[in-house]
Design an enzyme around this catalytic site. Structure first.
Site, PDB file in Angstrom:
ATOM      1  N   HIS A 290       5.470   3.183  51.257  1.00  0.00           N
ATOM      2  CA  HIS A 290       5.562   1.984  50.404  1.00  0.00           C
ATOM      3  C   HIS A 290       5.082   0.750  51.190  1.00  0.00           C
ATOM      4  O   HIS A 290       5.854  -0.170  51.469  1.00  0.00           O
ATOM      5  CB  HIS A 290       7.012   1.816  49.954  1.00  0.00           C
ATOM      6  CG  HIS A 290       7.214   0.930  48.767  1.00  0.00           C
ATOM      7  ND1 HIS A 290       6.636  -0.313  48.640  1.00  0.00           N
ATOM      8  CD2 HIS A 290       7.949   1.112  47.639  1.00  0.00           C
ATOM      9  CE1 HIS A 290       7.019  -0.860  47.504  1.00  0.00           C
ATOM     10  NE2 HIS A 290       7.816   0.001  46.874  1.00  0.00           N
TER      11      HIS A 290
ATOM     12  N   GLU B  32       0.156   1.719  48.254  1.00  0.00           N
ATOM     13  CA  GLU B  32       1.031   2.769  48.770  1.00  0.00           C
ATOM     14  C   GLU B  32       0.433   4.164  48.582  1.00  0.00           C
ATOM     15  O   GLU B  32       0.464   4.698  47.476  1.00  0.00           O
ATOM     16  CB  GLU B  32       2.377   2.704  48.044  1.00  0.00           C
ATOM     17  CG  GLU B  32       2.957   1.293  47.936  1.00  0.00           C
ATOM     18  CD  GLU B  32       4.053   1.189  46.892  1.00  0.00           C
ATOM     19  OE1 GLU B  32       4.790   2.184  46.715  1.00  0.00           O
ATOM     20  OE2 GLU B  32       4.166   0.124  46.247  1.00  0.00           O
TER      21      GLU B  32
END
EC number: 5.1.3.15
Length: 329
Positions: free
Chosen positions: A183, A287
């Site tokens: 992330h 991500e």
């Protein structure tokens, strides 16, 4: 299924872990949490918290921070740290029945003193190996035994790489499936002056529209409002161009078919207690992920997923990357 780790095994790092690299140092922070500081060539550095196995800082040779970390980030378990590179496992987002983004990002990892061999560039001197195994509390909510090994490394030119190896260690013959993401929060000078190249014409799931599937237009992605999209079968290289700083982030991914692009914009930013009201202007998440099709491992099988991040000067002519051919070369 393998026996659960002893109580507390995943709750705290080893008392005196040994770091394999002389360019890595274990530091206790004011919050009481421990982090590993990697020091590479030409003053490049990175910081990785044992809590979450999470990179929170990546600086170039000028000392410029390349990752976004919220000024309101909370360094107190069980809260996840807002910024850097949280690891989402065994679930990305709400794509499943577990807590948002799974539990790996709010567990204590240990330094892995004896990792299985991993092909590496001998020029890489600054690295650390971490490991996460499930504790009893994890087995109650996700009843599978696994080993998650993570190597974080700084390359000789200051690039940052994260290599994940996840192995099914169930002893009862059961496979397991999971979704995953790095992330990654990039620090940008002004989100309105940022564009992303490499995802043009890709299909994506729009999380703002009940995960409905759409096809991206032919132009590079720019930002004028909230974005939360999962790009499917994304290319192995994605470029994030920061016009104001004349800098391009290059994201290279292996073993991760998808790519999530996220910026909460103003309304959601104000609703998050660990995020400044205006901080959305200085961050963008791109991500590398495996979301649409979960990864399935049989007992004894291992999956590997890797990202490499670099930041290079960029010049622009007619809206195209200069002949460096960042996306193709």
């Amino acid at each position: 299924m393998a026996a659960p780790a002893p109580a507390g095994a995943a709750a705290s790092p080893s008392p005196k872990p040994q770091l394999p690299s002389p360019f890595a140092e274990l530091v206790k922070t004011p919050s009481g949490l421990e982090k590993v500081v990697l020091r590479g060539a030409r003053n490049c550095c990175a910081e990785i918290y044992l809590y979450g196995g999470q990179v929170t800082s990546w600086k170039n040779d000028n000392g410029e921070e390349l990752l976004f970390l919220s000024s309101k980030a909370i360094f107190k378990p069980p809260k996840a740290i807002r910024g850097g590179i949280p690891i989402c496992l065994p679930q990305f987002g709400t794509h499943g029945n577990l807590e948002q983004h799974g539990f790996a990002r709010n567990r204590f990892w240990s330094i892995d003193n004896d990792p299985p061999p991993l092909p590496v560039n001998p020029a890489i001197k600054a690295f650390v190996d971490l490991i996460l195994r499930p504790a009893e509390e994890d087995l109650k909510i996700w009843p599978h035994s696994f080993e998650f090994r993570l190597r974080v490394a700084l390359g000789p030119s200051g690039d940052l790489s994260l290599t994940s190896r996840i192995r099914n260690t169930n002893t009862d013959g059961r496979p397991f499936s999971y979704t995953f993401a790095y992330h990654t929060y990039f620090f940008v000078s002004d989100i309105s002056e940022v564009r992303v190249e490499g995802l043009e014409t890709m299909d994506y799931l729009d999380n703002l529209k009940a995960k409905e599937r759409f096809t991206e237009q032919g132009d590079a992605i720019v930002f004028e409002s909230e974005v939360d999209k999962v790009y499917l079968a994304a290319p192995s290289k994605i470029a994030i161009i920061d016009h104001e700083k004349k800098k391009t982030f290059v994201v290279t991914k292996e073993g991760l078919p998808d790519a999530v692009v996220w910026n909460p914009w103003d309304k959601k930013a104000k609703a998050m207690q660990d995020f400044g009201d205006a901080e959305y202007k200085n961050m963008l998440c791109v991500e590398p992920a495996a979301v649409e099709k979960p990864i399935t491992l049989k007992p004894g099988e291992e999956w590997r997923g890797r990202i490499a991040l670099s930041a290079v000067p960029s010049s622009y002519c007619s809206g195209q990357l200069d002949p460096l051919k960042v996306l193709h070369g």
